[in-house]
Design a protein around this motif. Structure first.
Motif, short mmCIF file in Angstrom:
data_model
loop_
_atom_site.label_atom_id
_atom_site.label_comp_id
_atom_site.label_asym_id
_atom_site.label_seq_id
_atom_site.Cartn_x
_atom_site.Cartn_y
_atom_site.Cartn_z
N GLU A 110 -22.78 51.39 -49.86
CA GLU A 110 -24.17 51.23 -50.30
C GLU A 110 -25.05 50.62 -49.21
O GLU A 110 -26.23 50.95 -49.10
N LYS A 111 -24.48 49.71 -48.41
CA LYS A 111 -25.24 49.10 -47.31
C LYS A 111 -25.71 50.17 -46.33
O LYS A 111 -26.84 50.15 -45.87
N LYS A 154 -28.60 52.33 -47.88
CA LYS A 154 -29.89 51.64 -47.92
C LYS A 154 -30.46 51.35 -46.54
O LYS A 154 -31.68 51.20 -46.40
N GLU A 207 -35.82 55.00 -50.60
CA GLU A 207 -35.60 55.15 -52.05
C GLU A 207 -35.86 56.59 -52.50
O GLU A 207 -35.13 57.12 -53.33
N ILE A 241 -32.90 58.71 -51.48
CA ILE A 241 -31.75 58.40 -52.34
C ILE A 241 -31.91 59.06 -53.71
O ILE A 241 -30.95 59.61 -54.26
#
Length: 124
Positions: A23-24, A27, A32, A35
């Motif tokens: 997840e790091k 991001k 956003e 994603i």
């Protein structure tokens, strides 16, 4: 209209597969909006790899690579027909303004093993 620069990138899809579970990483690299697009596409690794490749191609089209800005300063979205386009933020947006880059044309492609992107930065 003048071509400021051209950039291309290719990535082995299996290389991105390891990172999309982190997840790091997601991001740090993707906005956003990107994603959300991936989630709608069921996190298909070829779509993620093509978007990553596009960010690299865009950075090469301006001749800097990822210097003076972050990956999330380059946003790769798709219009209603699926055509990719670029939005700019932060240091990348400033570079584009300072160098009169008003548009970046983009094309993406992938097959089973590879994803590729080509970008053409246009200036006045």
């Amino acid at each position: 209209m003048e071509i400021f620069g051209i950039g291309t990138d290719i990535i082995e899809i299996h290389r991105i597969k390891k990172n999309i579970e982190n997840e790091k990483f997601i991001k740090k690299i993707f906005t956003e909006n990107e994603i959300e697009y991936f989630k709608k596409r069921k996190m298909k690794r070829e779509s993620i790899a093509a978007t990553f490749s596009a960010k690299e191609a865009v950075s090469k089209s301006i001749g800097t690579g990822i210097r003076g800005f972050n990956f999330i300063d380059i946003e790769i979205l798709r219009d209603e027909k699926g055509k990719p386009y670029v939005k700019s933020y932060g240091g990348f947006k400033k570079f584009c303004i300072d160098n009169n880059i008003y548009e970046i044309k983009l094309t993406l492609s992938h097959c089973k093993e590879y994803a590729t992107a080509t970008a053409i930065a246009l200036s006045n």
